[in-house]
Design an enzyme around this catalytic site. Structure first.
Site, PDB file in Angstrom:
ATOM      1  N   LYS A   1       0.830  -1.201   0.000  1.00 40.10           N
ATOM      2  CA  LYS A   1       0.000   0.000   0.000  1.00 40.10           C
ATOM      3  C   LYS A   1       0.859   1.241   0.000  1.00 40.10           C
ATOM      4  O   LYS A   1       0.590   2.208   0.715  1.00 40.10           O
ATOM      5  CB  LYS A   1      -0.912  -0.016   1.219  1.00 40.10           C
TER       6      LYS A   1
ATOM      7  N   GLN B   1      -4.236   1.099 -15.321  1.00 39.15           N
ATOM      8  CA  GLN B   1      -2.859   0.722 -15.682  1.00 39.15           C
ATOM      9  C   GLN B   1      -2.438   1.300 -17.030  1.00 39.15           C
ATOM     10  O   GLN B   1      -1.265   1.609 -17.245  1.00 39.15           O
ATOM     11  CB  GLN B   1      -2.699  -0.811 -15.698  1.00 39.15           C
TER      12      GLN B   1
ATOM     13  N   LYS C   1      -4.035  34.038   7.885  1.00 44.53           N
ATOM     14  CA  LYS C   1      -2.769  34.053   8.612  1.00 44.53           C
ATOM     15  C   LYS C   1      -1.591  33.661   7.719  1.00 44.53           C
ATOM     16  O   LYS C   1      -0.521  34.231   7.792  1.00 44.53           O
ATOM     17  CB  LYS C   1      -2.815  33.154   9.842  1.00 44.53           C
TER      18      LYS C   1
ATOM     19  N   HIS D   1     -12.187  14.407 -22.744  1.00 49.92           N
ATOM     20  CA  HIS D   1     -11.711  13.341 -21.869  1.00 49.92           C
ATOM     21  C   HIS D   1     -12.568  13.236 -20.609  1.00 49.92           C
ATOM     22  O   HIS D   1     -12.697  12.171 -20.042  1.00 49.92           O
ATOM     23  CB  HIS D   1     -10.215  13.536 -21.528  1.00 49.92           C
TER      24      HIS D   1
END
Lengths: 390, 390, 390, 390
Positions: free
Chosen positions: D5, D32, D201, D115
């Site tokens: 993983k 893939q 900030k 796409h």
């Protein structure tokens, strides 16, 4: 002439193409095809970033070669401009014979033919097309040219091929273990007896850090010696406290004031004092302080056996150090490289079968190598001669 | 609560302060003084960039510790939030007892007192000020807390102190040799029998690259085998040329057409063919192609002795590979780590006295280490079981 | 002569000291004191890494100057070695007059005296000590030397002082917004009419990417045109499917096969076809394919007004493009720099009072600038003349 | 479960795959194939390093999204684990519909289909295969899910798609101008009224540097004021010289001693004095010194109009500053961002036709932008309230 002679390399930044013919060779279809041949074959299936190609590697190796030739020239090694051009051509084309997926399919797609053989054939063809301009490059590539160190830049223990691919493969895989200080190694290259090697100074370079620190310790020792005789020393109140008193760990534990005074100290208390002590009437203190502020660091000698005190004494005599004060100026000692002291514990690998083995037994320990260097003991002597460095 | 809980570290980027008390400890004058204590003493006299301080190092070690604790938790190691906070405090304060110029003046300014002793005293004082909130941190720091791996994160062969300073010192000196893959090592940390160690999978990680390449070779071998029987295979004309003909090096030398056809090949000729061959009627070819396109890579087993063929055969039986076709699916072999093959030559250092010595004899060879790794031979077997990786 | 002439800079790597006198000036106490003067005053209180000093900045600016002089020389700008040495001295010493905390205390510790005035005084003193060797450097520093571009390298819109500090401050603070492509800018420097400026080619550099992509589109258009006439084209089955059929989005939605065929496509299907189409009998297709494989990219012309079609036509005539086929070879169009298209939304800042303002109104927007560039529209024409680049 | 993983990204280092389904989607052939589709089409013909693919970009955008979700959660934005998973899926698959050469051939290979449309179709197919597990991801992708800020992470002015590609494209092309401080921007993200924006900030962050420097100036002013009254102040002799005397530039020119005394000063002279002055009897001096040593910096207020002195006065009253001493504690002023002060000169581009134009007229000025920022004037007030930062 209006050709672009520059390209952009993520690894090295903007890079020049040094010769007209290099540019023309890059444009040749034989070379352009390297754009579509991955340097590391199928490695990208495991390290997704490893998509770099032989094209980019060849240009990178060219860049390092250009730099190495320049550095060697600056060091007085005579290399003619014809030789420089030839080495540049040879490194550019050293991998031109690679086929699909580089090494992965070498000897498979065309059995029994190495990529070097095909590189050589392609160089011969290009030599015809370029009317003989590659002849010297081919001699160097085949290592039949008399000056052997030129071939070493293309193929050898310190070649620019490897120097580039170690860097480039690290960069694209994201595995930093392969990173070498190529820049540093290039700067240390030298040729001796027609062989490429590394200069000593680079190797011992960081020893002068130890030199400076030994001087600093002597300064504090001398200051405490003077303080013990109630001699006046300019310094901040907090530093004064520790120069003129000897505090033990028990006193620190029992009296918060000691700890808070220590906590008022930082580098600048020492530094401002040393600047002032340059003008102190004690000759030893002022001499040591002037040396460190002006960065006249000790010269270091290193050997693998202990030093002979007599040899040291004989050197010291010539240095006009006040009698009996040599210990402030000469240091003998030893160090070990102690990145990881294996005597105090080891690094274990947890195998999938829940067995553990020491990292030095792991078969693939290359990548974790920096965690387990062997210990080398060295003896050194620092002597008060000027050691130059920036 | 309106406190800034973030700081910027050139080495790691933006970093969080994980606990309120960590923020308050950073604000304490004991800790703020570390801003003015250089990590590497006088090293900057030789490496001008080495101006980083104990302040920054402590924050960096804290950052790595936060990450390590997170990673170990994700792997199922139970660490309570009190323990996490305590380890964070202990790593933050581990060097708080350093005085001017860090190690350079240790035991000199206050003789016989180490910085660890002073760190501990300061932690005790802070524990009073923070009403006992540091008690657990102090236990872990002193290694008297039962769960020993927590102390190992602060002091041990894989501690976050060293992990940070190896990185940080490299960054600021510009000497890349010290760079370790801290990110990678952190991800591989595991606790076993209360000891910190490294997971095996990380160590063998890149073996799956070899797996993919072995498969690719088998694909080409099978394709050539089919071509030899005149079986039709989709491919580009250039690839077809080499699949259906056997070309020798002499033919290449004598006929320019062979070389130019080879020069028409690149990775994409192979890749498009493999994509198409997934659907070829030859089962072995299509199976191998589907495996590589879908990245179902072989499982690898590695050992330091050669494999017993019978053991391999017994495994293969269970895998339903067509009889006699095992050679396409099982691979045995061996590799060595060959970054620098010492058998083909060595790297020499040119000493100032013009003598040369081998790099492995040089006393300070640590920094050039990556150029001379020792060779380790390993035997491997690749078997067609799924090996997962991205 | 046995002086170290090299130092290590974390920002640029190993760097040479180019002249003997530069080395001696670095050794001088006036210069050594810069080791203890922080470049950014108290910035380290907010960005803890900002501990770098005027010493390192001066050496870095020297390094960039050495490179810039080398690059200008290579472009044919005549610069004598005396001038080079003088510029190097001047950049090295440009900040030598800075006092404690650099700009932060300028005009405060000694009112009404700028650091440049003190730099000049120190240079005059050093000139005496070095027996006049700094005279030319001082002239250039004061901008009284006739060749004004030399002064521009020290002080001007493209000076090496700024080039170094933008890089260096980014490196040490960890704020990447200040990173500039110094390497790139150096390579583009040129001198024209005695003024330092940037070459055009660098500015338009990436336009040739668009050129390549326009050619690719024309290749596919031509291939589809041929496919519509049932002319045979080598390609993979998946690419063939889309060349010879027109698939609508509805068909894709209703028939999984279309989508799966599309999913079989990647870059290599196109690339292998184009390699083969170089030899197709259709002249337009083969010409375009040869151009892209051999990287003979179009020349681009860019202007801020639309192009006059007649002007284009007149150029085309001379290029011997088959009649009526110009649209395959000439492209007109326009682009905008669209990193962030402000028309589709804006980036808001959430103020502490919970009000929101647009980022372009925020007073300190410099650091977020790259998120809100203004849009510039340009018109371009690509014409089939060779545009060289690697 | 025995799945890897983790993957290695040259841009971000080691990266986790956060969910099981993410791993399975990565394994899917649709995903893939992105390994073989270059992110930047043909850009590699001009920038040879630009070989990175949609595969790597999708994983990188996933990584940034994981981090952004974590940061928003830490800031109290409630995001359910289902929502987190869905956003992760949506960003992973946002580009899955890209075909060969990405944008370069979009709308060309299959006309009139973007796409994004194909991405959506593929997500629907995957949703079927994964039995509805992608339903929420699809809603967020289509921006029909009520919590709109989740879609903004995938597509919007601050989306993780762009954040990744700006970084990644810079990394692989080697063009540093596109580098943004993604780490910094991520840390500043906030959600307000269901919209993604940036916290104030972060924007004003570096103003506290100015605060510290203003305090330092007041300290020196006060010390000189006390010195003028012959009040005793601990300091080094060199600093004493400038506190107790007013030296003019003419005196410096005429008397070498002044210059050499100045040359004895560096940061540490000031720092050691300030540490000691914390305990001086003058309340203003000691208060200012304690503030800076303990880093209790002023609070800054900034506005684009000048401050009203009365408003300042009213604030000061509440702060119990000794009467008449406000000028030591309140500062009003203005600054401009002055990276390049265009009033003192401009940067010119030398065109090929030898004409020169100002850089701001150059059509492609994006990449040189950091050299020509517009000047913004701001007014500020620093008030002695605590401004926290590390």
């Amino acid at each position: 002439l209006n050709k672009h002679k520059i390209f952009n390399d993520p690894v090295y930044g903007f890079v020049n193409v040094p010769y007209e013919i290099i540019y023309d060779l890059i444009e040749h279809p034989y070379f352009q095809r390297l754009r579509y041949i991955k340097q590391l074959g199928l490695t990208h299936l495991v390290y997704p970033g490893a998509l770099h190609t032989r094209f980019h590697h060849a240009l990178g190796a060219l860049h390092l070669t250009t730099q190495a030739l320049e550095i060697l020239s600056q060091k007085g090694i005579e290399i003619s401009s014809e030789e420089k051009k030839a080495v540049s051509i040879a490194i550019l084309l050293h991998d031109i014979g690679h086929g699909p997926f580089s090494h992965a399919l070498e000897n498979c797609l065309i059995p029994n033919i190495s990529h070097e053989q095909i590189s050589l054939e392609m160089m011969e063809v290009l030599n015809e097309e370029f009317k003989g301009e590659l002849s010297l490059a081919i001699q160097i590539f085949k290592n039949v040219y008399p000056r052997k160190f030129l071939h070493s830049l293309i193929s050898g223990q310190l070649d620019m091929d490897r120097m580039d691919y170690l860097n480039r493969d690290s960069f694209y895989t994201g595995v930093s273990e392969g990173v070498i200080g190529f820049d540093r190694i290039l700067k240390m290259l030298i040729v001796h007896n027609d062989a490429l090697m590394i200069e000593e100074k680079g190797v011992y370079y960081h020893k002068s850090v130890l030199s400076a620190e030994l001087m600093l310790i002597q300064i504090l020792n001398r200051a405490k010696h003077l303080a013990a005789q109630d001699i006046d020393l300019f310094c901040t109140p907090a530093l004064s406290y520790f120069l003129y008193n000897n505090i033990s760990i028990d006193e620190i534990k029992n009296n918060r004031h000691h700890l808070n005074t220590f906590a008022a100290l930082d580098d600048s208390d020492i530094h401002t004092s040393i600047k002032q002590w340059q003008f102190h009437s004690d000759e030893i203190l002022s001499k040591l302080c002037r040396m460190i502020i002006q960065r006249k660091l000790y010269k270091v000698e290193i050997q693998s056996q202990a030093f002979d005190p007599k040899a040291i004494a004989s050197k010291t005599e010539t240095l006009q150090i006040p009698n009996g004060k040599e210990p402030y100026f000469n240091f003998l000692g030893s160090i070990s490289n102690t990145a990881y002291d294996l005597s105090t514990g080891s690094i274990n690998i947890l195998l999938k079968n829940q067995r553990t083995i020491d990292i030095t037994e792991a078969s693939d320990n290359l990548n974790l190598h920096s965690l387990s260097s062997k210990v080398v003991k060295q003896y050194w002597a620092y002597l008060p001669m000027r050691y130059t460095s920036i």
